[in-house]
Design a protein around this motif. Structure first.
Motif, mmCIF file in Angstrom:
data_model
loop_
_atom_site.group_PDB
_atom_site.id
_atom_site.type_symbol
_atom_site.label_atom_id
_atom_site.label_comp_id
_atom_site.label_asym_id
_atom_site.label_seq_id
_atom_site.Cartn_x
_atom_site.Cartn_y
_atom_site.Cartn_z
ATOM 1 N N ASN A 7 41.942 4.208 -74.518
ATOM 2 C CA ASN A 7 42.739 3.075 -75.003
ATOM 3 C C ASN A 7 43.820 2.684 -73.994
ATOM 4 O O ASN A 7 44.100 1.502 -73.789
ATOM 5 C CB ASN A 7 43.381 3.425 -76.348
ATOM 6 C CG ASN A 7 42.372 3.408 -77.489
ATOM 7 O OD1 ASN A 7 41.307 2.805 -77.367
ATOM 8 N ND2 ASN A 7 42.690 4.069 -78.586
ATOM 9 N N SER A 8 44.411 3.685 -73.362
ATOM 10 C CA SER A 8 45.429 3.402 -72.351
ATOM 11 C C SER A 8 44.825 2.671 -71.160
ATOM 12 O O SER A 8 45.453 1.788 -70.572
ATOM 13 C CB SER A 8 46.081 4.713 -71.886
ATOM 14 O OG SER A 8 47.008 4.478 -70.860
ATOM 15 N N GLY A 9 43.588 3.026 -70.830
ATOM 16 C CA GLY A 9 42.903 2.393 -69.710
ATOM 17 C C GLY A 9 42.638 0.917 -69.927
ATOM 18 O O GLY A 9 42.442 0.159 -68.971
ATOM 19 N N LEU A 10 42.650 0.481 -71.186
ATOM 20 C CA LEU A 10 42.415 -0.931 -71.501
ATOM 21 C C LEU A 10 43.568 -1.823 -71.044
ATOM 22 O O LEU A 10 43.430 -3.053 -71.020
ATOM 23 C CB LEU A 10 42.181 -1.104 -73.005
ATOM 24 C CG LEU A 10 40.895 -0.458 -73.540
ATOM 25 C CD1 LEU A 10 40.852 -0.507 -75.055
ATOM 26 C CD2 LEU A 10 39.665 -1.137 -72.954
ATOM 27 N N LYS A 11 44.688 -1.209 -70.679
ATOM 28 C CA LYS A 11 45.792 -1.986 -70.113
ATOM 29 C C LYS A 11 45.445 -2.457 -68.697
ATOM 30 O O LYS A 11 46.006 -3.436 -68.201
ATOM 31 C CB LYS A 11 47.070 -1.146 -70.075
ATOM 32 C CG LYS A 11 47.569 -0.712 -71.452
ATOM 33 C CD LYS A 11 48.755 0.234 -71.326
ATOM 34 C CE LYS A 11 49.204 0.755 -72.683
ATOM 35 N NZ LYS A 11 50.313 1.739 -72.552
ATOM 36 N N LYS A 12 44.538 -1.722 -68.056
ATOM 37 C CA LYS A 12 44.141 -2.050 -66.683
ATOM 38 C C LYS A 12 42.778 -2.744 -66.620
ATOM 39 O O LYS A 12 42.582 -3.689 -65.865
ATOM 40 C CB LYS A 12 44.071 -0.762 -65.839
ATOM 41 C CG LYS A 12 45.412 -0.102 -65.566
ATOM 42 C CD LYS A 12 46.150 -0.849 -64.468
ATOM 43 C CE LYS A 12 47.431 -0.108 -64.082
ATOM 44 N NZ LYS A 12 48.175 -0.832 -63.024
ATOM 45 N N PHE A 13 41.830 -2.227 -67.408
ATOM 46 C CA PHE A 13 40.456 -2.698 -67.312
ATOM 47 C C PHE A 13 39.909 -3.103 -68.681
ATOM 48 O O PHE A 13 40.436 -2.690 -69.722
ATOM 49 C CB PHE A 13 39.547 -1.603 -66.736
ATOM 50 C CG PHE A 13 39.953 -1.106 -65.385
ATOM 51 C CD1 PHE A 13 40.159 -1.986 -64.334
ATOM 52 C CD2 PHE A 13 40.124 0.254 -65.149
ATOM 53 C CE1 PHE A 13 40.526 -1.526 -63.081
ATOM 54 C CE2 PHE A 13 40.489 0.728 -63.903
ATOM 55 C CZ PHE A 13 40.688 -0.169 -62.857
#
Length: 369
Positions: free
Chosen positions: A50-56
């Motif tokens: 979920n945190s990665g969705l801030k980037k990708f």
């Protein structure tokens, strides 16, 4: 860009391990009385995803994770299986026609596997560059990519090093370094720039080695990539030893043995039938190809021996090494990791310099972000 989070109450999931991999699951009943089961792989990594969705986008994260855990690794392992089988057949002291057919089939499959890896690598590298330069979605660019030849030509050109820095998210200048690190001394800055250039040189050298499989030296020569494009469409092999058509073979010496000459020229080569390359066609043939979509058949032969098989395997090893480094880099980016990661060689950076570099780039307190 899709940025839909995984929204499940993880406390309600039951945990299980299947084939050594962690899963969570939850059973529910619908109005018809049917049981629905929600499955969640790697439940402990939901927060990181979920945190990665801030980037990708979610699709890009799916792509990166799939390639990290299985993609390039599985393809490389499959090539190893083909190579080991090739060696087993190649080392037979006496070979039957079927053994030669098997060698040709395995060799063809090795070229196909190499071709898919070469294309895949070009696509993901180009997609990462587009993300760094234009903020494009990696998955969308990767799925639409279709010109690996141009990519490899650009990477070994004069602007290639700049593109490599873009692909791998490496600082382009001392100014970029100072945006990442705090309080760098001039000596540390020079050392880091040397390390970056060494990484880029090493990566570009590997690209140069791989490019030999895809970039033609002349307009009419055939590369592994050309053979791959024909093989995948079924234009091979052609078996000269079953076709009653005269062929001319050149004897290497005056005391040749006819059995050895026949074996070398008709069994130990893989022959493909293909449409002539643009550099091979006459004006009339080119017009017929363009206007009538009719090819002019041509033939290309590749001598099957241990050196060529080893070369294919070495190309895959090169790509796999850089590919894994690249994917790991972008998974770290998805987690907000701004650490500078370098692809270093002891031959390019001395032991003591290597230690100093690692001390700087591993010290989280030295980073501004």
């Amino acid at each position: 860009m899709t940025t839909e989070k995984v929204s499940l109450d993880l406390s309600e999931l039951q945990k299980i391990e299947v084939l050594g991999l962690p899963f969570g699951y939850k059973s529910t009943k619908n109005e018809e009385g049917t049981t629905n089961i929600v499955l969640l792989p790697f439940p402990n990594e939901v927060d990181g995803f979920n945190s990665g969705l801030k980037k990708f986008s979610s699709e890009t994260l799916m792509l990166l994770r799939s390639k990290h855990y299985f993609g390039i690794n599985i393809r490389s392992q499959m090539l190893d299986v083909l190579y080991d089988t090739f060696i087993e057949k190649y080392e037979l002291k006496e070979k039957s026609p079927n053994d030669y057919l098997t060698l040709q089939a395995i060799y063809s499959e090795m070229i196909i596997k190499l071709g898919t890896i070469v294309e895949d690598f070009a696509g993901i590298c180009y997609a990462c560059k587009e993300y760094q330069v234009n903020g494009s979605d990696i998955a969308q660019v990767f799925l639409a990519y279709s010109d690996p030849t141009s990519f490899y030509k650009s990477i070994i050109s004069k602007t290639g090093k700049r593109k490599i820095k873009q692909i791998f998210g490496l600082p382009q200048s001392k100014g970029d370094l100072n945006k990442i690190f705090r309080d760098l001394t001039e000596i540390e800055t020079e050392l880091l720039m040397k390390a970056i250039e060494s990484s880029v040189n090493l990566i570009q050298q590997e690209f140069c080695n791989v490019s030999k499989t895809i970039i033609r030296k002349t307009k009419d020569n055939v590369t592994y990539y050309d053979m791959y494009n024909k093989l995948k469409h079924g234009f091979s092999p052609i078996y000269p030893f079953v076709i009653p058509y005269p062929l001319t073979a050149v004897a290497s010496s005056n005391d040749f043995k006819i059995e050895e000459l026949i074996t070398e020229h008709l069994f130990e080569n893989i022959t493909i039938m293909h449409d002539k390359l643009p550099g091979q066609r006459t004006t009339e043939e080119q017009k017929r190809y363009k206007d009538e979509k009719l090819a002019t058949p041509a033939f290309a032969a590749e001598y099957i021996n241990l050196d060529t098989a080893k070369n294919i395997k070495e190309q895959v090893v090169r790509i796999t090494s850089i590919y894994q480094y690249l994917i790991n880099k972008y998974l770290l980016i998805s987690k907000g990791d701004t650490t500078l990661h370098l692809f270093l060689s002891k031959d390019l950076v001395g032991h003591e310099e290597n230690k100093k570099i690692k001390l700087i780039i591993s010290d989280k307190s030295r980073y501004k972000i």
